[in-house]
Design a protein around this motif. Structure first.
Motif, PDB file in Angstrom:
ATOM      1  N   MET A   1       1.259   7.782 -11.238  1.00  0.00           N
ATOM      2  CA  MET A   1       1.335   6.673 -10.283  1.00  0.00           C
ATOM      3  C   MET A   1       0.060   6.521  -9.467  1.00  0.00           C
ATOM      4  O   MET A   1      -0.337   5.416  -9.102  1.00  0.00           O
ATOM      5  N   LEU A   2      -0.617   7.635  -9.176  1.00  0.00           N
ATOM      6  CA  LEU A   2      -1.865   7.577  -8.413  1.00  0.00           C
ATOM      7  C   LEU A   2      -3.051   7.171  -9.284  1.00  0.00           C
ATOM      8  O   LEU A   2      -4.099   6.765  -8.766  1.00  0.00           O
TER       9      LEU A   2
ATOM     10  N   PHE B   1       2.125   8.326   0.610  1.00  0.00           N
ATOM     11  CA  PHE B   1       2.920   7.945  -0.559  1.00  0.00           C
ATOM     12  C   PHE B   1       3.125   9.144  -1.483  1.00  0.00           C
ATOM     13  O   PHE B   1       4.251   9.466  -1.879  1.00  0.00           O
ATOM     14  N   ALA B   2       2.023   9.821  -1.829  1.00  0.00           N
ATOM     15  CA  ALA B   2       2.095  10.952  -2.759  1.00  0.00           C
ATOM     16  C   ALA B   2       2.863  12.125  -2.156  1.00  0.00           C
ATOM     17  O   ALA B   2       3.705  12.745  -2.816  1.00  0.00           O
ATOM     18  N   THR B   3       2.582  12.416  -0.904  1.00  0.00           N
ATOM     19  CA  THR B   3       3.222  13.562  -0.254  1.00  0.00           C
ATOM     20  C   THR B   3       4.720  13.359  -0.112  1.00  0.00           C
ATOM     21  O   THR B   3       5.512  14.275  -0.376  1.00  0.00           O
ATOM     22  N   HIS B   4       5.134  12.163   0.279  1.00  0.00           N
ATOM     23  CA  HIS B   4       6.565  11.900   0.467  1.00  0.00           C
ATOM     24  C   HIS B   4       7.312  11.958  -0.860  1.00  0.00           C
ATOM     25  O   HIS B   4       8.468  12.398  -0.910  1.00  0.00           O
TER      26      HIS B   4
ATOM     27  N   LEU C   1       0.829  -1.206   0.000  1.00  0.00           N
ATOM     28  CA  LEU C   1       0.000   0.000   0.000  1.00  0.00           C
ATOM     29  C   LEU C   1       0.863   1.255   0.000  1.00  0.00           C
ATOM     30  O   LEU C   1       0.628   2.189  -0.773  1.00  0.00           O
ATOM     31  N   TYR C   2       1.874   1.280   0.858  1.00  0.00           N
ATOM     32  CA  TYR C   2       2.717   2.476   0.971  1.00  0.00           C
ATOM     33  C   TYR C   2       3.676   2.605  -0.213  1.00  0.00           C
ATOM     34  O   TYR C   2       3.963   3.710  -0.670  1.00  0.00           O
ATOM     35  N   ALA C   3       4.153   1.478  -0.739  1.00  0.00           N
ATOM     36  CA  ALA C   3       5.136   1.527  -1.827  1.00  0.00           C
ATOM     37  C   ALA C   3       4.528   1.958  -3.156  1.00  0.00           C
ATOM     38  O   ALA C   3       5.228   2.501  -4.010  1.00  0.00           O
TER      39      ALA C   3
ATOM     40  N   GLN D   1      -3.005  17.873  -7.435  1.00  0.00           N
ATOM     41  CA  GLN D   1      -2.434  19.134  -6.947  1.00  0.00           C
ATOM     42  C   GLN D   1      -2.725  19.405  -5.475  1.00  0.00           C
ATOM     43  O   GLN D   1      -2.047  20.213  -4.854  1.00  0.00           O
ATOM     44  N   VAL D   2      -3.729  18.713  -4.900  1.00  0.00           N
ATOM     45  CA  VAL D   2      -3.993  18.905  -3.470  1.00  0.00           C
ATOM     46  C   VAL D   2      -2.756  18.562  -2.656  1.00  0.00           C
ATOM     47  O   VAL D   2      -2.496  19.155  -1.608  1.00  0.00           O
ATOM     48  N   TYR D   3      -1.936  17.636  -3.161  1.00  0.00           N
ATOM     49  CA  TYR D   3      -0.740  17.233  -2.424  1.00  0.00           C
ATOM     50  C   TYR D   3       0.345  18.301  -2.456  1.00  0.00           C
ATOM     51  O   TYR D   3       1.222  18.312  -1.609  1.00  0.00           O
ATOM     52  N   THR D   4       0.278  19.204  -3.435  1.00  0.00           N
ATOM     53  CA  THR D   4       1.255  20.295  -3.442  1.00  0.00           C
ATOM     54  C   THR D   4       0.967  21.247  -2.288  1.00  0.00           C
ATOM     55  O   THR D   4       1.874  21.883  -1.769  1.00  0.00           O
TER      56      THR D   4
END
Length: 296
Positions: free
Chosen positions: A265-266, A248-251, A140-142, A275-278
């Protein structure tokens, strides 16, 4: 009115290739809508008027549904009436001018790398199911997979030599995502030591992750696994499988990954969703500035 709902669900399934979870969600929301109309004395779908839809939204609000849930219900109603208008069942669309409630833009919960590591180390890997659970958490995390994607993951979808995994997401869209060495090692241990024992009990066929009865795992099983080990790790945050996807996305972005690569990847069709992760990344940068800058 029920026959029109069946026609619409048939349209979603066969012509729009909607995922089973999407069809189930529309079925639930639109069944509630039709029950409301029947309670209001509306017996024919072609006789629904704008005030009827407004009263339905008001009922949802009175019942305590969140703005996001109301918005989802109204979206289903709008799509349903648009379909009926296109099929000439209704002369006009009574939901077209109804506005959805304004949603506050909330940032998803994210774990820092140390918190993720604490969860990953919790499964008792001397036990068979502990090995399986560790492999699930690592995967899940990878990869940033959704729950619906990991429960449908097949053994043949994992390319151990290439270091990739084939994921079938919403609408059966396929994407290829790298998977790191740690996750691959735990998948390999699970395949070697655990899965052969589990598969003897049931008919999981080629599905990668099996439950104790040898059958494919359910969405709720994955949720319970993530929640259980998060609690055992001592985290005070509300952690669920999507938290690992958000992390995952944030890191990746914090490490300098390109936004388009993260979108791919998502499996987001629209980069605006990614873009919410930015925004999360900016919050991280602000925290770094505040902590380390002399004038922070």
């Amino acid at each position: 009115m029920r026959e029109h709902l069946r026609s619409y669900l048939h349209f979603l399934t066969l012509e729009k290739n909607a995922a089973a979870n999407t069809v189930a969600s529309y079925t639930f929301d639109l069944s509630r809508y039709l029950r409301f109309l029947e309670e209001e004395g509306v017996r024919e779908i072609g006789r629904v008027r704008e005030p009827d839809v407004e009263k339905f939204v008001a009922r949802l609000r009175k019942n305590g549904l969140s703005p996001r849930s109301i918005s989802r219900n109204l979206s289903a109603v709008k799509m349903f009436h648009k379909f009926l208008t296109g099929e000439k069942v209704s002369a006009r669309d009574p939901a077209r001018m109804i506005d959805a409630p304004k949603l506050s833009r909330t940032l998803p919960d994210v774990l820092n790398p140390g918190e993720v590591d604490a969860i990953l180390k919790e499964p008792p890997t001397r036990e068979d199911l502990g090995k399986r659970d560790r492999a699930i958490l690592e995967t899940l995390y990878a990869t940033g997979m959704r729950v619906s994607e990991i429960i449908g993951l097949r053994k043949s979808n994992v390319d151990k030599r290439g270091g990739f995994v084939r994921i079938f997401g919403k609408g059966s869209k396929e994407r290829i995502v790298p998977i790191g060495g740690s996750a691959l090692r735990w998948i390999d241990r699970y395949l070697r030591d655990v899965r052969p024992k589990l598969s003897r009990h049931g008919s999981g066929e080629e599905i990668l992750f099996l439950n104790a009865r040898g059958k494919p795992m359910s969405r709720m099983s994955i949720w319970n696994i993530v929640k259980r080990y998060a609690v055992k790790s001592g985290l005070q945050k509300h952690v669920h499988p999507h938290t690992l996807r958000h992390s995952f996305a944030t890191h990746l972005l914090e490490g300098g990954a390109d936004l388009r690569a993260v979108q791919e990847m998502l499996g987001h069709s629209d980069i605006a969703t990614t873009q919410v992760y930015t925004h999360i990344d900016r919050e991280y940068l602000k925290e770094v500035h505040k902590t380390f800058h002399p004038r922070g």
